[in-house]
Design a protein around this motif. Structure first.
Motif, PDB file in Angstrom:
ATOM      1  N   SER A  22       6.250  -4.065   6.414  1.00  0.00           N
ATOM      2  CA  SER A  22       6.521  -5.385   6.046  1.00  0.00           C
ATOM      3  C   SER A  22       6.659  -5.809   4.823  1.00  0.00           C
ATOM      4  CB  SER A  22       4.407  -5.244   5.673  1.00  0.00           C
ATOM      5  OG  SER A  22       4.295  -4.617   4.024  1.00  0.00           O
ATOM      6  N   ALA A  23       7.163  -6.940   4.626  1.00  0.00           N
ATOM      7  CA  ALA A  23       8.241  -7.427   3.877  1.00  0.00           C
ATOM      8  C   ALA A  23       7.938  -6.705   2.170  1.00  0.00           C
ATOM      9  CB  ALA A  23       7.962  -9.655   3.649  1.00  0.00           C
ATOM     10  N   PRO A  24       6.837  -6.974   1.999  1.00  0.00           N
ATOM     11  CA  PRO A  24       6.356  -6.566   0.748  1.00  0.00           C
ATOM     12  C   PRO A  24       6.987  -4.574   0.722  1.00  0.00           C
ATOM     13  CG  PRO A  24       4.474  -7.985   0.952  1.00  0.00           C
ATOM     14  CD  PRO A  24       5.160  -7.025   2.505  1.00  0.00           C
ATOM     15  N   ALA A  25       6.331  -3.721   1.515  1.00  0.00           N
ATOM     16  CA  ALA A  25       7.456  -2.255   1.555  1.00  0.00           C
ATOM     17  C   ALA A  25       8.970  -2.634   1.260  1.00  0.00           C
ATOM     18  CB  ALA A  25       6.496  -1.375   2.612  1.00  0.00           C
ATOM     19  N   GLN A  26       8.896  -3.258   2.663  1.00  0.00           N
ATOM     20  CA  GLN A  26      10.706  -3.290   2.757  1.00  0.00           C
ATOM     21  C   GLN A  26      11.232  -3.419   1.354  1.00  0.00           C
ATOM     22  OE1 GLN A  26      12.464  -2.236   5.595  1.00  0.00           O
ATOM     23  NE2 GLN A  26      13.526  -2.149   3.658  1.00  0.00           N
ATOM     24  N   THR A  27      10.461  -4.418   0.060  1.00  0.00           N
ATOM     25  CA  THR A  27      11.290  -5.035  -0.417  1.00  0.00           C
ATOM     26  C   THR A  27      10.856  -4.086  -1.739  1.00  0.00           C
ATOM     27  OG1 THR A  27      10.728  -7.674   0.008  1.00  0.00           O
ATOM     28  CG2 THR A  27      11.041  -6.603  -2.407  1.00  0.00           C
ATOM     29  N   GLU A  87       1.787   2.233   3.609  1.00  0.00           N
ATOM     30  CA  GLU A  87       2.799   2.307   4.364  1.00  0.00           C
ATOM     31  C   GLU A  87       4.544   3.056   3.759  1.00  0.00           C
ATOM     32  OE1 GLU A  87       4.467  -1.627   5.951  1.00  0.00           O
ATOM     33  OE2 GLU A  87       2.868  -2.436   4.437  1.00  0.00           O
ATOM     34  N   LEU A  88       4.395   3.530   2.801  1.00  0.00           N
ATOM     35  CA  LEU A  88       5.420   4.099   1.880  1.00  0.00           C
ATOM     36  C   LEU A  88       4.382   5.620   1.121  1.00  0.00           C
ATOM     37  CD1 LEU A  88       7.359   1.545   0.141  1.00  0.00           C
ATOM     38  CD2 LEU A  88       7.892   3.094   2.871  1.00  0.00           C
ATOM     39  N   GLY A  89       4.752   6.931   1.528  1.00  0.00           N
ATOM     40  CA  GLY A  89       4.266   8.405   0.337  1.00  0.00           C
ATOM     41  C   GLY A  89       5.809   8.297  -0.284  1.00  0.00           C
ATOM     42  N   PHE A  90       5.150   8.422  -1.368  1.00  0.00           N
ATOM     43  CA  PHE A  90       6.467   9.503  -2.625  1.00  0.00           C
ATOM     44  C   PHE A  90       5.843  10.635  -2.342  1.00  0.00           C
ATOM     45  CE2 PHE A  90       6.497   5.073  -3.266  1.00  0.00           C
ATOM     46  CZ  PHE A  90       8.345   4.854  -3.074  1.00  0.00           C
ATOM     47  N   SER A  91       7.137  11.861  -2.304  1.00  0.00           N
ATOM     48  CA  SER A  91       6.323  13.247  -1.986  1.00  0.00           C
ATOM     49  C   SER A  91       7.777  13.628  -1.490  1.00  0.00           C
ATOM     50  CB  SER A  91       6.107  13.851  -0.838  1.00  0.00           C
ATOM     51  OG  SER A  91       5.293  14.838  -0.835  1.00  0.00           O
ATOM     52  N   PHE A  92       7.718  15.229  -2.073  1.00  0.00           N
ATOM     53  CA  PHE A  92       7.990  16.405  -1.123  1.00  0.00           C
ATOM     54  C   PHE A  92       8.263  16.390   0.056  1.00  0.00           C
ATOM     55  CE2 PHE A  92       6.459  18.249  -5.137  1.00  0.00           C
ATOM     56  CZ  PHE A  92       8.137  18.497  -6.066  1.00  0.00           C
ATOM     57  N   CYS A  93       9.871  17.056  -0.245  1.00  0.00           N
ATOM     58  CA  CYS A  93       9.525  16.519   1.980  1.00  0.00           C
ATOM     59  C   CYS A  93       8.841  17.256   2.800  1.00  0.00           C
ATOM     60  CB  CYS A  93      11.434  17.012   2.382  1.00  0.00           C
ATOM     61  SG  CYS A  93      11.724  16.417   4.515  1.00  0.00           S
ATOM     62  N   PRO A  94       7.704  16.976   3.411  1.00  0.00           N
ATOM     63  CA  PRO A  94       6.523  18.110   4.081  1.00  0.00           C
ATOM     64  C   PRO A  94       7.794  19.178   5.488  1.00  0.00           C
ATOM     65  CG  PRO A  94       7.287  15.649   5.355  1.00  0.00           C
ATOM     66  CD  PRO A  94       7.581  16.033   3.925  1.00  0.00           C
ATOM     67  N   VAL A 131      13.659   0.740  -4.824  1.00  0.00           N
ATOM     68  CA  VAL A 131      13.755   2.326  -4.932  1.00  0.00           C
ATOM     69  C   VAL A 131      14.955   2.453  -4.459  1.00  0.00           C
ATOM     70  CG1 VAL A 131      12.435   3.655  -4.572  1.00  0.00           C
ATOM     71  CG2 VAL A 131      11.111   2.649  -4.562  1.00  0.00           C
ATOM     72  N   LEU A 132      15.360   2.561  -3.526  1.00  0.00           N
ATOM     73  CA  LEU A 132      16.648   3.603  -3.597  1.00  0.00           C
ATOM     74  C   LEU A 132      17.970   2.299  -3.799  1.00  0.00           C
ATOM     75  CD1 LEU A 132      16.277   2.935   0.911  1.00  0.00           C
ATOM     76  CD2 LEU A 132      16.284   5.365  -0.612  1.00  0.00           C
ATOM     77  N   ASP A 133      17.674   1.361  -4.445  1.00  0.00           N
ATOM     78  CA  ASP A 133      18.427   0.670  -5.865  1.00  0.00           C
ATOM     79  C   ASP A 133      18.123   1.875  -7.083  1.00  0.00           C
ATOM     80  OD1 ASP A 133      20.189  -1.116  -3.499  1.00  0.00           O
ATOM     81  OD2 ASP A 133      18.316  -2.559  -4.082  1.00  0.00           O
ATOM     82  N   ALA A 134      17.114   2.012  -7.614  1.00  0.00           N
ATOM     83  CA  ALA A 134      16.548   2.545  -8.570  1.00  0.00           C
ATOM     84  C   ALA A 134      17.227   3.884  -8.486  1.00  0.00           C
ATOM     85  CB  ALA A 134      15.605   2.117  -8.766  1.00  0.00           C
ATOM     86  N   HIS A 135      17.699   3.931  -7.496  1.00  0.00           N
ATOM     87  CA  HIS A 135      18.287   6.069  -7.598  1.00  0.00           C
ATOM     88  C   HIS A 135      19.041   6.324  -6.589  1.00  0.00           C
ATOM     89  CE1 HIS A 135      13.413   6.838  -8.111  1.00  0.00           C
ATOM     90  NE2 HIS A 135      14.168   7.404  -8.209  1.00  0.00           N
ATOM     91  N   SER A 191       0.734  -0.921  -0.023  1.00  0.00           N
ATOM     92  CA  SER A 191      -0.087   0.258  -0.072  1.00  0.00           C
ATOM     93  C   SER A 191       1.116   1.083  -0.214  1.00  0.00           C
ATOM     94  CB  SER A 191      -0.868  -0.059   1.075  1.00  0.00           C
ATOM     95  OG  SER A 191       0.301  -0.425   2.206  1.00  0.00           O
ATOM     96  N   ILE A 192       0.847   1.956  -0.752  1.00  0.00           N
ATOM     97  CA  ILE A 192       1.731   3.450  -0.874  1.00  0.00           C
ATOM     98  C   ILE A 192       0.664   4.245  -1.417  1.00  0.00           C
ATOM     99  CG2 ILE A 192       3.478   1.985  -1.838  1.00  0.00           C
ATOM    100  CD1 ILE A 192       3.200   2.497  -4.681  1.00  0.00           C
ATOM    101  N   ALA A 193       0.781   5.381  -1.728  1.00  0.00           N
ATOM    102  CA  ALA A 193       0.699   6.628  -1.338  1.00  0.00           C
ATOM    103  C   ALA A 193       1.552   7.876  -2.976  1.00  0.00           C
ATOM    104  CB  ALA A 193       0.040   7.917  -0.344  1.00  0.00           C
ATOM    105  N   ALA A 194       1.131   8.308  -3.805  1.00  0.00           N
ATOM    106  CA  ALA A 194       2.242   9.047  -4.149  1.00  0.00           C
ATOM    107  C   ALA A 194       1.431  10.536  -4.306  1.00  0.00           C
ATOM    108  CB  ALA A 194       2.889   8.265  -5.384  1.00  0.00           C
TER     109      ALA A 194
END
Length: 299
Positions: free
Chosen positions: A284-289, A144-151, A294-298, A96-99
């Motif tokens: 969760s395992a999916p969110a951590q994976t 679990e994860l959000g992709f955004s500018f730093c608030p 994402v971190l590897d891609a960037h 579950s992610i928000a962006a």
């Protein structure tokens, strides 16, 4: 009562085989260990579960009444363990992610495709919402994860940066500023300006950039219209209503609308883009994976 799963498994196996030796072979434990497990279980329950009939063990009436429930307990336990193991093996579960829409549109599709190819059994739930909505979704646990500018205020969240984004000017095709290599904020202040709605982070940042010029004697922008979505701003500029300034994340989308994007300066406005997660609690395992992907891609 200190009944254990091992005791229940020993009891059910002996009840099925009617033999300590056979139960020992099936469970790969010694006969004395099986005997101790049965005796401990009987002590916990308060009475005998087996009686001897020659060389065979026979269930007592109490044992017969208990065996079906013990089997169900073991079945539920095994199913529960299997479900959790599947989640850790990423054979079951949900990501579950928000962006913010700009990231959801331009960055996430490729990353989610890669994740899905590696873990096809994980269900993906994506909310593409404005920055303030992303922060709220992560704070409330909907994502679990959000992709955004730093608030401006992280509160109980942690932010992991993955890059910096620079604001760009958005111009309709053929605009007089199109030939400029770099557009200044004071140039935009001379035009009819299409802005994000008040209260949004993007609006605060654009207002601050214009204010910096205003303090040096430059004119304030002529606000023509406000919108709550950057995509709507693009359409309004496309229609010829004015010009705007948006994060570079949106540049590809703006060009798809036939608009021209130019770097903005005086001042150069940059903000970190990254990943939001709650400070407390493990992912969760999916969110951590997915976070690792994402971190590897960037990197």
């Amino acid at each position: 009562m200190n009944t254990t799963i091992k005791q229940l498994r020993a009891f059910v196996t002996v009840a099925r085989t009617r033999s300590l030796a056979e139960a020992s072979a099936q469970l790969h434990v010694s006969q004395p260990a099986i005997s101790i497990a049965i005796r401990s279980l009987e002590e916990s329950l308060g009475g005998a579960l087996f009686s001897r009939d020659g060389r065979q063990l026979v269930l007592t009436p109490e044992g017969s009444a208990f065996v079906e429930r013990a089997q169900q307990l073991l079945h539920n336990w095994d199913n529960t363990l299997d479900a959790v193991q599947q989640r850790f093996r990423l054979q079951q579960g949900q990501l579950s992610i928000a962006a913010i829409p700009a990231f959801a549109l331009n960055q996430l599709p490729g990353l989610l495709k890669q994740f899905h190819q590696q873990h096809p059994d994980i269900n993906i739930v994506l909310e593409d919402i404005v920055m303030e909505g992303v922060v709220k979704a992560v704070q409330e646990g909907r994502a679990e994860l959000g992709f955004s500018f730093c608030p401006d205020d992280l509160g109980n969240l942690r932010f992991t940066p993955i890059g910096d984004d620079r604001f760009v000017a958005v111009l309709p095709e053929g605009h007089k500023l199109q030939c400029n290599k770099v557009v200044r904020w004071q140039d935009l202040a001379q035009e009819q300006f299409v802005a994000m709605n008040r209260g949004s982070a993007v609006r605060r940042w654009t207002d601050a950039a214009f204010a910096q010029n205003a303090t040096s004697g430059e004119a304030s922008p002529r606000l023509l219209c406000e919108a709550s979505q950057l995509s709507t701003i693009g359409r309004l500029v496309q229609s010829g209503l004015g010009v705007s300034a948006v994060p570079n994340l949106c540049a590809e989308q703006m060009r798809d609308y036939g608009l021209v994007c130019k770097p903005l300066a005086e001042p150069v406005v940059t903000h970190a883009v990254g990943i939001l997660a709650r400070e407390a609690g493990a992912l969760s395992a999916p969110a951590q994976t997915f976070l690792t992907l994402v971190l590897d891609a960037h990197a």
